[in-house]
Design a protein around this motif. Sequence first.
Motif, PDB file in Angstrom:
ATOM      1  N   GLU A  54       0.806  -1.218   0.000  1.00 24.13           N
ATOM      2  CA  GLU A  54       0.000   0.000   0.000  1.00 24.13           C
ATOM      3  C   GLU A  54       0.840   1.269   0.000  1.00 24.13           C
ATOM      4  N   ARG A  55       1.861   1.317   0.859  1.00 26.16           N
ATOM      5  CA  ARG A  55       2.677   2.534   0.948  1.00 26.16           C
ATOM      6  C   ARG A  55       3.315   2.871  -0.408  1.00 26.16           C
ATOM      7  N   LEU A  80     -10.939   5.903  -5.032  1.00 28.85           N
ATOM      8  CA  LEU A  80     -11.271   4.900  -4.016  1.00 28.85           C
ATOM      9  C   LEU A  80     -10.007   4.187  -3.553  1.00 28.85           C
ATOM     10  N   GLY A  81      -9.140   3.838  -4.494  1.00 27.38           N
ATOM     11  CA  GLY A  81      -7.898   3.159  -4.147  1.00 27.38           C
ATOM     12  C   GLY A  81      -7.018   4.006  -3.247  1.00 27.38           C
ATOM     13  N   ARG A  87      -6.412   5.140   4.364  1.00 27.72           N
ATOM     14  CA  ARG A  87      -7.078   4.636   5.572  1.00 27.72           C
ATOM     15  C   ARG A  87      -6.338   3.431   6.132  1.00 27.72           C
ATOM     16  N   SER A  88      -5.952   2.507   5.268  1.00 24.81           N
ATOM     17  CA  SER A  88      -5.273   1.295   5.739  1.00 24.81           C
ATOM     18  C   SER A  88      -3.895   1.616   6.318  1.00 24.81           C
ATOM     19  N   LEU A  89      -3.315   2.755   5.933  1.00 26.21           N
ATOM     20  CA  LEU A  89      -2.020   3.175   6.460  1.00 26.21           C
ATOM     21  C   LEU A  89      -2.159   4.047   7.718  1.00 26.21           C
ATOM     22  N   ALA A 113     -19.078   6.094  -0.677  1.00 22.56           N
ATOM     23  CA  ALA A 113     -19.768   6.505   0.549  1.00 22.56           C
ATOM     24  C   ALA A 113     -19.432   5.579   1.713  1.00 22.56           C
ATOM     25  N   VAL A 114     -19.355   4.288   1.454  1.00 24.49           N
ATOM     26  CA  VAL A 114     -19.029   3.333   2.517  1.00 24.49           C
ATOM     27  C   VAL A 114     -17.588   3.523   2.995  1.00 24.49           C
ATOM     28  N   PHE A 115     -16.652   3.655   2.052  1.00 25.32           N
ATOM     29  CA  PHE A 115     -15.258   3.849   2.443  1.00 25.32           C
ATOM     30  C   PHE A 115     -15.063   5.191   3.152  1.00 25.32           C
ATOM     31  N   LEU A 116     -15.813   6.212   2.738  1.00 29.83           N
ATOM     32  CA  LEU A 116     -15.766   7.502   3.428  1.00 29.83           C
ATOM     33  C   LEU A 116     -16.282   7.358   4.859  1.00 29.83           C
ATOM     34  N   ALA A 117     -17.345   6.599   5.051  1.00 32.75           N
ATOM     35  CA  ALA A 117     -17.868   6.375   6.408  1.00 32.75           C
ATOM     36  C   ALA A 117     -16.830   5.667   7.276  1.00 32.75           C
ATOM     37  N   MET A 118     -16.145   4.674   6.722  1.00 38.09           N
ATOM     38  CA  MET A 118     -15.105   3.982   7.487  1.00 38.09           C
ATOM     39  C   MET A 118     -13.981   4.944   7.868  1.00 38.09           C
ATOM     40  N   ALA A 119     -13.567   5.787   6.919  1.00 40.50           N
ATOM     41  CA  ALA A 119     -12.494   6.743   7.197  1.00 40.50           C
ATOM     42  C   ALA A 119     -12.936   7.766   8.241  1.00 40.50           C
TER      43      ALA A 119
END
Length: 165
Positions: A54-55, A80-81, A87-89, A113-119
């Motif tokens: 990811e990094r 999205l990526g 977020r994963s970092l 929208a879902v990934f934004l909510a998680m972040a």
Amino acid sequence: MIDVEEQLARAVSLRESGSLDQARDLLLHLSTVAPDHVQVAYQTAWVHDLLGLEREAVPFYVRALDGDGLSAAERRGATLGLGSTYRSLGMYAEAVGVLAAGAAEFPGDRALAVFLAMARYNAGDAKEAVASLLTLLADTTSDPDIQRYHRAITFYAEDLDRVWS
């Protein structure tokens, strides 16, 4: 002289067939030959993400999004990526910024929208995260028990802390 388009197609084919390391090697070479090629940058970011690197994906996502030439679907995927990778970092503010911009650019995209909510949750804004997920759930589910309470769910999503006295 290297044919960037031909080699890019070969790299995508390698990625799609599961030859991720070979695709990565080719894409890294292409990124040095054609550093401003947004398709190369996008595909290089993508293969790094698939490999759990990811990094290393981040600068390629940024390069892809900073340039011109991605289709709307590719731009959405890169947004999205990058947001998901931030977020994963643990880079939550950056994730919220990228994903919020993506949600504004692609307002009907539910995955964004879902990934934004998680972040947002990770950034400490649990109330906004839950509210947006409740609204998304109410608007997209076919579950009759949830649909029965659609109005109440969307009403409370607007103010989760509301108390009737």
